[in-house]
Design an enzyme around this catalytic site. Structure first.
Site, PDB file in Angstrom:
ATOM      1  N   ARG A   1      -3.626  -0.545  -8.369  1.00  0.00           N
ATOM      2  CA  ARG A   1      -3.748  -0.988  -6.972  1.00  0.00           C
ATOM      3  C   ARG A   1      -4.952  -1.899  -6.796  1.00  0.00           C
ATOM      4  O   ARG A   1      -4.903  -2.869  -6.031  1.00  0.00           O
ATOM      5  CB  ARG A   1      -3.849   0.228  -6.047  1.00  0.00           C
ATOM      6  CG  ARG A   1      -2.509   0.951  -5.890  1.00  0.00           C
ATOM      7  CD  ARG A   1      -2.674   2.273  -5.197  1.00  0.00           C
ATOM      8  NE  ARG A   1      -1.413   2.920  -4.872  1.00  0.00           N
ATOM      9  CZ  ARG A   1      -1.276   4.226  -4.709  1.00  0.00           C
ATOM     10  NH1 ARG A   1      -2.324   5.025  -4.823  1.00  0.00           N
ATOM     11  NH2 ARG A   1      -0.097   4.739  -4.419  1.00  0.00           N
TER      12      ARG A   1
ATOM     13  N   GLU B   1      10.426  15.108  -6.763  1.00  0.00           N
ATOM     14  CA  GLU B   1      10.697  13.666  -6.634  1.00  0.00           C
ATOM     15  C   GLU B   1      11.679  13.161  -7.684  1.00  0.00           C
ATOM     16  O   GLU B   1      12.548  12.333  -7.396  1.00  0.00           O
ATOM     17  CB  GLU B   1       9.370  12.884  -6.740  1.00  0.00           C
ATOM     18  CG  GLU B   1       8.422  13.144  -5.597  1.00  0.00           C
ATOM     19  CD  GLU B   1       7.021  12.616  -5.842  1.00  0.00           C
ATOM     20  OE1 GLU B   1       6.174  12.743  -4.949  1.00  0.00           O
ATOM     21  OE2 GLU B   1       6.773  12.048  -6.933  1.00  0.00           O
TER      22      GLU B   1
ATOM     23  N   ARG C   1      -2.512   9.043 -12.128  1.00  0.00           N
ATOM     24  CA  ARG C   1      -3.202   8.919 -10.826  1.00  0.00           C
ATOM     25  C   ARG C   1      -4.499   8.136 -10.984  1.00  0.00           C
ATOM     26  O   ARG C   1      -4.858   7.321 -10.129  1.00  0.00           O
ATOM     27  CB  ARG C   1      -3.481  10.295 -10.220  1.00  0.00           C
ATOM     28  CG  ARG C   1      -2.224  11.082  -9.877  1.00  0.00           C
ATOM     29  CD  ARG C   1      -1.486  10.581  -8.669  1.00  0.00           C
ATOM     30  NE  ARG C   1      -2.178  10.861  -7.425  1.00  0.00           N
ATOM     31  CZ  ARG C   1      -1.658  10.641  -6.223  1.00  0.00           C
ATOM     32  NH1 ARG C   1      -0.442  10.126  -6.090  1.00  0.00           N
ATOM     33  NH2 ARG C   1      -2.343  10.920  -5.135  1.00  0.00           N
TER      34      ARG C   1
ATOM     35  N   ASN D   1       1.421  -0.554  -1.112  1.00  0.00           N
ATOM     36  CA  ASN D   1       0.351  -0.304  -2.091  1.00  0.00           C
ATOM     37  C   ASN D   1       0.862  -0.253  -3.543  1.00  0.00           C
ATOM     38  O   ASN D   1       0.354   0.509  -4.363  1.00  0.00           O
ATOM     39  CB  ASN D   1      -0.442   0.959  -1.715  1.00  0.00           C
ATOM     40  CG  ASN D   1       0.406   2.213  -1.734  1.00  0.00           C
ATOM     41  OD1 ASN D   1       1.606   2.155  -1.973  1.00  0.00           O
ATOM     42  ND2 ASN D   1      -0.211   3.347  -1.510  1.00  0.00           N
TER      43      ASN D   1
ATOM     44  N   PHE E   1       2.777   7.259  10.342  1.00  0.00           N
ATOM     45  CA  PHE E   1       3.180   6.131   9.500  1.00  0.00           C
ATOM     46  C   PHE E   1       4.522   6.367   8.802  1.00  0.00           C
ATOM     47  O   PHE E   1       4.953   5.549   7.998  1.00  0.00           O
ATOM     48  CB  PHE E   1       2.094   5.818   8.465  1.00  0.00           C
ATOM     49  CG  PHE E   1       1.720   6.987   7.579  1.00  0.00           C
ATOM     50  CD1 PHE E   1       2.446   7.264   6.429  1.00  0.00           C
ATOM     51  CD2 PHE E   1       0.638   7.802   7.899  1.00  0.00           C
ATOM     52  CE1 PHE E   1       2.110   8.337   5.611  1.00  0.00           C
ATOM     53  CE2 PHE E   1       0.292   8.876   7.089  1.00  0.00           C
ATOM     54  CZ  PHE E   1       1.030   9.143   5.940  1.00  0.00           C
TER      55      PHE E   1
ATOM     56  N   LYS F   1       6.847  -0.200  -6.278  1.00  0.00           N
ATOM     57  CA  LYS F   1       7.366  -0.336  -4.910  1.00  0.00           C
ATOM     58  C   LYS F   1       7.887  -1.754  -4.651  1.00  0.00           C
ATOM     59  O   LYS F   1       7.611  -2.682  -5.416  1.00  0.00           O
ATOM     60  CB  LYS F   1       6.257   0.056  -3.919  1.00  0.00           C
ATOM     61  CG  LYS F   1       5.859   1.547  -4.020  1.00  0.00           C
ATOM     62  CD  LYS F   1       4.903   1.944  -2.893  1.00  0.00           C
ATOM     63  CE  LYS F   1       4.494   3.411  -3.011  1.00  0.00           C
ATOM     64  NZ  LYS F   1       3.612   3.837  -1.890  1.00  0.00           N
TER      65      LYS F   1
ATOM     66  N   THR G   1      -5.000   5.490  -2.690  1.00  0.00           N
ATOM     67  CA  THR G   1      -3.900   5.017  -1.838  1.00  0.00           C
ATOM     68  C   THR G   1      -4.193   3.687  -1.159  1.00  0.00           C
ATOM     69  O   THR G   1      -3.335   2.812  -1.097  1.00  0.00           O
ATOM     70  CB  THR G   1      -3.636   6.079  -0.741  1.00  0.00           C
ATOM     71  OG1 THR G   1      -3.378   7.327  -1.393  1.00  0.00           O
ATOM     72  CG2 THR G   1      -2.452   5.710   0.124  1.00  0.00           C
TER      73      THR G   1
ATOM     74  N   TYR H   1      10.050  11.222   1.028  1.00  0.00           N
ATOM     75  CA  TYR H   1       8.782  11.254   1.773  1.00  0.00           C
ATOM     76  C   TYR H   1       8.721  12.416   2.764  1.00  0.00           C
ATOM     77  O   TYR H   1       7.886  12.409   3.671  1.00  0.00           O
ATOM     78  CB  TYR H   1       8.548   9.922   2.478  1.00  0.00           C
ATOM     79  CG  TYR H   1       8.059   8.827   1.535  1.00  0.00           C
ATOM     80  CD1 TYR H   1       6.927   9.018   0.741  1.00  0.00           C
ATOM     81  CD2 TYR H   1       8.719   7.608   1.444  1.00  0.00           C
ATOM     82  CE1 TYR H   1       6.472   8.035  -0.121  1.00  0.00           C
ATOM     83  CE2 TYR H   1       8.270   6.616   0.584  1.00  0.00           C
ATOM     84  CZ  TYR H   1       7.147   6.833  -0.199  1.00  0.00           C
ATOM     85  OH  TYR H   1       6.689   5.854  -1.045  1.00  0.00           O
TER      86      TYR H   1
ATOM     87  N   HIS I   1       3.814   4.102  -6.623  1.00  0.00           N
ATOM     88  CA  HIS I   1       3.719   5.525  -6.294  1.00  0.00           C
ATOM     89  C   HIS I   1       3.629   6.310  -7.591  1.00  0.00           C
ATOM     90  O   HIS I   1       4.234   5.916  -8.588  1.00  0.00           O
ATOM     91  CB  HIS I   1       4.972   5.972  -5.533  1.00  0.00           C
ATOM     92  CG  HIS I   1       5.077   7.461  -5.390  1.00  0.00           C
ATOM     93  ND1 HIS I   1       4.506   8.153  -4.353  1.00  0.00           N
ATOM     94  CD2 HIS I   1       5.659   8.397  -6.189  1.00  0.00           C
ATOM     95  CE1 HIS I   1       4.748   9.449  -4.513  1.00  0.00           C
ATOM     96  NE2 HIS I   1       5.445   9.622  -5.626  1.00  0.00           N
TER      97      HIS I   1
END
Ligand code: CMP
Length: 133
Positions: free
Chosen positions: A103, A127, A86, A113, A58, A10, A92, A50, A116
Site C-alpha cells: 500500500r 473469506e 499483513r 487501498n 463506510f 482490489k 489500511t 465484508y 486485502h
C-alpha cells in the site's frame, strides 16, 4: 508450521495494471501460490465477505468499490503467512503506509487501498470459503 492466507488484489490495482508487480512480491518473498483466480464479486458475495463491517458508515462504499471491477484472489502459503502478508501490505490507510509496503508503494486511498489480506486464520477460513467456493 506452514499456514495459508488469502489476498485480494482490489479493483483499483487491477485497473492500474499492478497484478504482476503485486504477485511478484509474494513470489520473491518465498510464498507458495496454492490457488489463483480473477473474478468479479457479485453484490451478495461482497456483502457476505465484508459482513464484519456491516452497519459501519463506510460499508456501502466498500461494497460499491469491491464490485466495481475484476479482482484477483490468491491463496498463499508459508510459515506465519497471515502475519507476514499483513506486514508486507502495510496499514489500511495507504496514505500512512510506509514505503516498502504494497500500500505504501502503490496506493494513496483508504477505501481504495490496493489489496486485502486475511487478518487471522479464522478470517482466512471464512473469506476463502466465500471466494473459492
Ligand atoms: P480491508 O482491510 O481490506 O477491509 C476492510 C476495508 O474497509 C478496508 O480494507 C478499507 O478499504 C475499508 N475501510 C476501513 N475503514 C474505512 C473507513 N474509515 N472509511 C472507508 N473505508 C474504510
Amino acid at each position: 508450521m506452514s499456514q495459508r492466507t488469502l489476498i485480494i488484489i482490489k479493483p483499483d490495482a487491477v485497473r492500474r495494471g499492478l497484478i504482476g508487480k503485486i504477485i511478484s512480491r509474494f513470489e520473491e518473498k518465498g510464498f507458495k501460490i496454492m490457488d489463483l483466480k480473477m473474478f468479479s464479486f457479485t453484490r451478495q458475495q461482497a456483502e457476505r465477505f465484508y459482513e464484519p463491517h456491516a452497519g459501519k458508515p463506510f460499508f456501502q462504499d466498500l461494497v460499491d468499490f469491491i464490485t466495481s471491477g475484476p479482482v484477483v484472489a490468491a491463496i498463499l502459503e508459508a510459515h506465519n503467512a497471515v502475519s507476514v502478508v499483513r506486514l508486507m501490505i502495510g496499514p489500511t490507510r495507504s496514505f500512512e503506509a510506509p514505503p516498502g509496503t504494497i500500500r505504501g508503494d502503490f496506493g494513496l486511498g483508504l477505501t481504495e487501498n490496493v489489496i486485502h489480506a486475511s487478518d487471522s486464520e479464522e478470517s482466512f477460513n471464512r473469506e476463502s470459503a466465500i471466494v473459492f467456493s
